[in-house]
Design an enzyme around this catalytic site. Structure first.
Site, PDB file in Angstrom:
ATOM      1  N   LYS A  52       0.631  -1.413  -0.015  1.00 59.09           N
ATOM      2  CA  LYS A  52      -0.258  -0.077   0.125  1.00 59.09           C
ATOM      3  C   LYS A  52       0.902   1.236  -0.016  1.00 59.09           C
ATOM      4  CE  LYS A  52      -3.788  -2.362   1.949  1.00 59.09           C
ATOM      5  NZ  LYS A  52      -4.585  -2.833   3.050  1.00 59.09           N
ATOM      6  N   GLN A  96      -4.918  -2.244   9.120  1.00 54.56           N
ATOM      7  CA  GLN A  96      -4.875  -3.448   8.626  1.00 54.56           C
ATOM      8  C   GLN A  96      -5.366  -4.350   9.363  1.00 54.56           C
ATOM      9  OE1 GLN A  96      -3.368  -3.651   5.402  1.00 54.56           O
ATOM     10  NE2 GLN A  96      -4.078  -5.743   5.588  1.00 54.56           N
ATOM     11  N   ASP A 119     -11.558   1.931   2.703  1.00 56.08           N
ATOM     12  CA  ASP A 119     -11.788   0.286   2.601  1.00 56.08           C
ATOM     13  C   ASP A 119     -13.332   0.002   2.218  1.00 56.08           C
ATOM     14  OD1 ASP A 119      -9.520  -1.276   2.628  1.00 56.08           O
ATOM     15  OD2 ASP A 119      -9.381  -1.197   4.738  1.00 56.08           O
TER      16      ASP A 119
END
Ligand code: NDP
Length: 279
Positions: A52, A96, A119
């Site tokens: 990322k 995460q 997300d």
């Protein structure tokens, strides 16, 4: 002949488009910013976070990565999320997963501002998706739709079968296919006639998490098959949920694993962060 839908190439193309838009934004003094929080030492999570970070560099984003020790308390984590929610340089924020066992994952996700939930995991965003209002679309489903569209086949009126009903893949991808006017069926572990359902599908999205679970005899000619599965075998090899070998001589479309849905997921995260900055 099996036609492969190249996710690596499409992801590259999308990243280049994002990079160009970022350049234009920068000339107006706006730099999209993404913050990623990683708690603990999970090796797979470390790789995802590094990827990322790299993707942010590639498209010209500002990025902050917080690598916190396993012993971080829930309060400390929530405080950091609160700070980043208020930080105007940050347009997208994610933690995460998984988080260590002593931290309540739900509480962490819910602490993220819906405006920065790139997300697309929060109920506010999933709810907006359900009722057709603007929302951050979850990244993997968003990538699946982009990949399906690469075939040039019109989704409207097609019969789509989604196998899997998770909140991050199965359910949102089904909603997005419905929005594209497909006739959608969702299958899961209690589905009785999976093969029959699949054989009627023009579009199949496989999100099961079982290596080579769907085989050629379950797929009709001409179908578009999107393989979301990422299954690590004991020998280290990565396989999908679809048995590619059994489709090799068939007149179908398939996303390969690796090189299909995987590269699209992080790219769609970049796209959502860009959209957030543009808002
Ligand atoms: P989950 O484990 O959350 O969900 C799996 C789903 O498969 C469940 O809904 C389950 O049904 C269903 N299922 C299990 N067994 C069967 C069966 N025998 N017949 C029909 N359905 C069945 O997985 P995720 O959605 O999180 O992920 C699915 C796969 O996609 C995994 O391999 C994951 O690694 C991969 N993935 C890949 C991403 C990428 O970027 N490429 C991103 C996210 C996931 P039930 O609900 O009844 O238990």
């Amino acid at each position: 002949m099996l036609k492969l839908i190249d996710g690596k190439q499409l992801a590259q193309k999308r990243r280049e488009e994002i990079r160009q838009t970022v350049e234009q934004l920068k000339s107006r003094g706006i730099v999209p910013g993404l913050a990623v929080i990683l708690v603990g030492e999970d090796p797979a999570s470390q790789v995802y976070v590094r990827n990322k970070e790299k993707a942010c560099q590639e498209v010209g984003f500002y990025s902050e990565v917080y690598r916190l020790p396993e012993t971080t308390s829930q309060e400390e984590l929530l405080q950091l999320i609160d700070d980043l929610n208020r930080n105007d340089a940050i347009h997208g924020l994610l933690v995460q997963l998984p988080v260590p066992a002593h931290i309540d994952e739900k509480a962490v996700i819910h602490a993220i501002s819906p405006k920065k939930d790139v997300d697309g995991f929060l109920p506010q965003n999933l709810g907006s998706l359900l009722i057709g209002e603007p929302a951050f679309e979850p990244c993997t489903p968003k990538g699946c739709i982009d990949l399906i569209k690469q075939t040039g086949v019109d989704i409207a009126g097609k019969k789509a079968v989604v196998v899997g009903r998770s909140n991050i893949v199965g359910k949102p991808v089904a909603m997005m296919l419905l929005r594209e006017n497909a006739t959608v069926t969702i299958c899961h572990s209690k589905t009785k006639n999976l093969k029959e359902e699949l054989l009627s599908a023009d579009i199949v999205v496989a999100a099961v998490g079982k290596s080579n679970f769907i085989t050629g005899d379950m797929i009709k000619d001409g179908a578009i098959v999107i393989d979301v599965g990422m299954n690590r075998l004991e020998n280290g090899k990565l396989t999908g949920d679809v048995d590619r070998a059994s489709l090799e001589d068939r007149d179908c479309w398939l996303t390969p694993v690796p090189g299909g849905v995987g590269p699209m997921t992080i790219t769609m995260l970049m796209k959502n962060t860009l959209e957030s900055a543009m808002r």
